[in-house]
Design an enzyme around this catalytic site. Structure first.
Site, PDB file in Angstrom:
ATOM      1  N   GLU A   1      38.071  47.483  57.705  1.00 32.76           N
ATOM      2  CA  GLU A   1      37.604  46.485  56.737  1.00 32.76           C
ATOM      3  C   GLU A   1      38.737  45.749  56.045  1.00 32.76           C
ATOM      4  O   GLU A   1      38.694  44.554  55.860  1.00 32.76           O
ATOM      5  CB  GLU A   1      36.700  47.144  55.680  1.00 32.76           C
ATOM      6  CG  GLU A   1      35.684  46.201  55.057  1.00 32.76           C
ATOM      7  CD  GLU A   1      36.195  45.340  53.905  1.00 32.76           C
ATOM      8  OE1 GLU A   1      35.589  44.295  53.634  1.00 32.76           O
ATOM      9  OE2 GLU A   1      37.206  45.697  53.266  1.00 32.76           O
TER      10      GLU A   1
ATOM     11  N   HIS B   1      37.243  50.895  51.036  1.00 28.41           N
ATOM     12  CA  HIS B   1      36.858  49.481  51.154  1.00 28.41           C
ATOM     13  C   HIS B   1      38.145  48.656  51.016  1.00 28.41           C
ATOM     14  O   HIS B   1      39.052  48.823  51.830  1.00 28.41           O
ATOM     15  CB  HIS B   1      35.820  49.223  50.046  1.00 28.41           C
ATOM     16  CG  HIS B   1      35.000  48.003  50.212  1.00 28.41           C
ATOM     17  ND1 HIS B   1      33.911  47.735  49.415  1.00 28.41           N
ATOM     18  CD2 HIS B   1      35.094  46.937  51.048  1.00 28.41           C
ATOM     19  CE1 HIS B   1      33.372  46.571  49.777  1.00 28.41           C
ATOM     20  NE2 HIS B   1      34.083  46.071  50.755  1.00 28.41           N
TER      21      HIS B   1
ATOM     22  N   HIS C   1      34.038  54.302  47.601  1.00 30.13           N
ATOM     23  CA  HIS C   1      32.621  54.353  47.206  1.00 30.13           C
ATOM     24  C   HIS C   1      31.996  55.691  47.581  1.00 30.13           C
ATOM     25  O   HIS C   1      31.112  55.743  48.453  1.00 30.13           O
ATOM     26  CB  HIS C   1      31.809  53.257  47.906  1.00 30.13           C
ATOM     27  CG  HIS C   1      32.279  51.862  47.673  1.00 30.13           C
ATOM     28  ND1 HIS C   1      32.229  51.249  46.446  1.00 30.13           N
ATOM     29  CD2 HIS C   1      32.796  50.933  48.516  1.00 30.13           C
ATOM     30  CE1 HIS C   1      32.693  50.006  46.548  1.00 30.13           C
ATOM     31  NE2 HIS C   1      33.055  49.799  47.792  1.00 30.13           N
TER      32      HIS C   1
ATOM     33  N   ASN D   1      34.740  45.442  45.210  1.00 32.57           N
ATOM     34  CA  ASN D   1      34.866  45.080  46.621  1.00 32.57           C
ATOM     35  C   ASN D   1      36.329  45.142  47.035  1.00 32.57           C
ATOM     36  O   ASN D   1      36.690  45.776  48.014  1.00 32.57           O
ATOM     37  CB  ASN D   1      34.298  43.672  46.836  1.00 32.57           C
ATOM     38  CG  ASN D   1      34.205  43.292  48.290  1.00 32.57           C
ATOM     39  OD1 ASN D   1      35.219  43.202  48.964  1.00 32.57           O
ATOM     40  ND2 ASN D   1      32.993  43.087  48.783  1.00 32.57           N
TER      41      ASN D   1
ATOM     42  N   ASN E   1      34.614  38.422  46.477  1.00 38.12           N
ATOM     43  CA  ASN E   1      34.972  39.297  47.588  1.00 38.12           C
ATOM     44  C   ASN E   1      36.478  39.571  47.595  1.00 38.12           C
ATOM     45  O   ASN E   1      37.001  40.178  46.670  1.00 38.12           O
ATOM     46  CB  ASN E   1      34.447  38.672  48.883  1.00 38.12           C
ATOM     47  CG  ASN E   1      34.262  39.679  49.967  1.00 38.12           C
ATOM     48  OD1 ASN E   1      35.177  40.411  50.286  1.00 38.12           O
ATOM     49  ND2 ASN E   1      33.084  39.757  50.554  1.00 38.12           N
TER      50      ASN E   1
ATOM     51  N   ASP F   1      35.968  36.695  53.680  1.00 33.60           N
ATOM     52  CA  ASP F   1      35.895  38.024  53.102  1.00 33.60           C
ATOM     53  C   ASP F   1      37.250  38.361  52.451  1.00 33.60           C
ATOM     54  O   ASP F   1      37.532  37.866  51.363  1.00 33.60           O
ATOM     55  CB  ASP F   1      35.507  38.961  54.271  1.00 33.60           C
ATOM     56  CG  ASP F   1      35.031  40.321  53.860  1.00 33.60           C
ATOM     57  OD1 ASP F   1      35.650  40.892  52.975  1.00 33.60           O
ATOM     58  OD2 ASP F   1      34.053  40.837  54.459  1.00 33.60           O
ATOM     59  N   ASN F   2      38.107  39.120  53.109  1.00 31.67           N
ATOM     60  CA  ASN F   2      39.395  39.460  52.490  1.00 31.67           C
ATOM     61  C   ASN F   2      40.427  38.358  52.674  1.00 31.67           C
ATOM     62  O   ASN F   2      40.351  37.568  53.613  1.00 31.67           O
ATOM     63  CB  ASN F   2      39.923  40.762  53.088  1.00 31.67           C
ATOM     64  CG  ASN F   2      39.137  41.954  52.600  1.00 31.67           C
ATOM     65  OD1 ASN F   2      39.113  42.244  51.408  1.00 31.67           O
ATOM     66  ND2 ASN F   2      38.458  42.634  53.512  1.00 31.67           N
TER      67      ASN F   2
END
Ligand SMILES: *[C@@H]1O[C@H](CO)[C@@H](O)[C@H](O)[C@H]1NC(C)=O
Ligand SMILES: *[C@@H]1O[C@H](CO)[C@@H](O)[C@H](O)[C@H]1NC(C)=O
Length: 355
Positions: A54, A113, A133, A167, A223, A268-269
């Protein structure tokens, strides 16, 4: 008669409203979006990485840290514990190595994450910050990267009511960071509803041992987060607004909005090339394919680069795309020495040559 007419008009009005809402949601999720493949040369999938990668971050010496095994509500997941790998991009074998975790750390519930690295300028100690998480809660783990290069030493777990749905993070000191919250609600059902409605209710939080505060808000699912090489600007991916926001960091660690850059994709990232200051982002082409996973029509991958983001004319380039045949659900992209490393939420990781 009049009553029936009123009811008909009311139903019609309601249908328009619901229809408009559905259309708005479809637009936010880019449910109709398809893109043609745009591949790069010499791509190889990384050994040992099968259950997501991720987030990835690369040190100046070419050592990449990779988080794997994320379990995220609504997305495909595997029943394997989370792990952290390193990958030396200077070594042509491109073999990821799993980092040994300390005995005092609960590995069973580890659900990593977003990650970020902070290198202490006084002694070059490398600190790895990981959003974790366990049981779908949110906390930040701070590790020290072992001198042996093969292990992590656990230093601290940080929990705070403002860090309720984290996140991603960007470390700015050995114990301080900025974090994005991707939801407003904490309740599971309300979180699901929130993913559909996507109100601009999420925020960015600054954390240090002395002070914790909300420093920016109004995001449609905040994000990825990262920082410019000169440490003056913070970048936040506003994924369901299809944009990235630039904020200026102030003395008191508050953030002032500078601009928003439109991307047309669900990014996203964010990783930042320390040499050029370019932003590299792993993006989702279409959120419907991600959330309603169908192996016969898989979610694809997309990598976007932004050059000169602080200038009046930032250049947004789509560098790589795939329809999911090679790589599904790209969430991060990072560069080192002419190579592009692409990570995914629940699939493999790919390393390609940029030219
Ligand atoms: C749909 O989006 C438009 C523009 O983005 C907005 O003005 C409108 O209120 C939205 N409608 C609904 C029902 O949410
Ligand atoms: C959302 O995107 C639009 C269009 O790119 C932009 O004008 C707006 O500032 C963005 N909103 C936020 C909160 O970033």
């Amino acid at each position: 008669m009049a009553k029936v007419a009123i009811i008909s008009v009311a139903i019609a009005a309601l249908s328009v409203l619901v229809g408009e809402r559905v259309l708005n949601i479809s637009k936010r999720h880019l449910v109709f979006r398809e893109v043609a493949n745009k591949h790069l040369p010499n791509c190889v999938t990384l050994k040992n990485i099968e259950h997501g990668s991720e987030d990835i971050t690369i040190l100046c010496n070419g050592l990449a840290f990779i988080s794997t095994g994320l379990k995220f509500p609504g997305l495909p997941t595997f029943d394997v514990p989370g792990r952290i790998y390193t990958l030396d991009l200077k070594d042509p074998h491109l073999k990821p190595v799993e980092l040994r975790m300390p005995r005092n750390f609960d590995l069973e519930s580890f659900n990593p994450h977003g990650i970020s690295v902070y290198t202490d300028p006084s002694d070059d100690t490398v600190y790895l910050f990981v959003v974790n998480h366990p049981q779908f809660k949110s906390q930040i783990e701070i590790f020290k990267y072992g001198k042996d290069g093969a292990s992590l030493v656990h230093l601290k777990t940080i929990k705070h009511e403002l860090l309720h749905s984290v996140n991603d993070i960007v470390a700015v000191g050995a114990e301080s960071f900025y974090a994005t919250n991707d939801h407003y609600f904490s309740n599971e059902h309300l979180k699901t509803l929130e993913i559909l409605l996507l109100m601009p209710w999420t925020n960015v939080v600054y954390y240090s041992p002395n002070e914790v505060k909300v420093v920016s808000e109004g995001y449609h699912f905040a994000n990825g987060i990262n920082m410019s090489p000169d440490q003056r600007y913070i970048y936040v991916a506003n994924i369901f607004n299809h944009s990235v926001n630039v904020l200026e960091k102030k003395e008191d660690n508050t953030l002032t909005p500078v601009k928003s850059v439109t991307l047309g994709s669900l990014c996203d990232n964010i990783e930042v090339d320390p040499k050029t200051g370019d932003l590299w982002m792993g993006c989702h082409i279409n959120a419907k394919k991600l959330f309603l996973f169908d192996p016969k029509d898989p979610p694809g991958s997309e990598v976007i680069r932004i050059q000169n983001i602080l200038s009046d004319q930032p250049v947004v380039t789509q560098v790589y795309t795939d329809d999911g045949g090679v790589l599904m659900g790209s969430s991060v992209a990072a560069v080192y020495g002419g190579k592009l490393l692409i990570g995914t939420v629940f699939h493999k990781a790919l390393c390609c040559d940029l030219k």
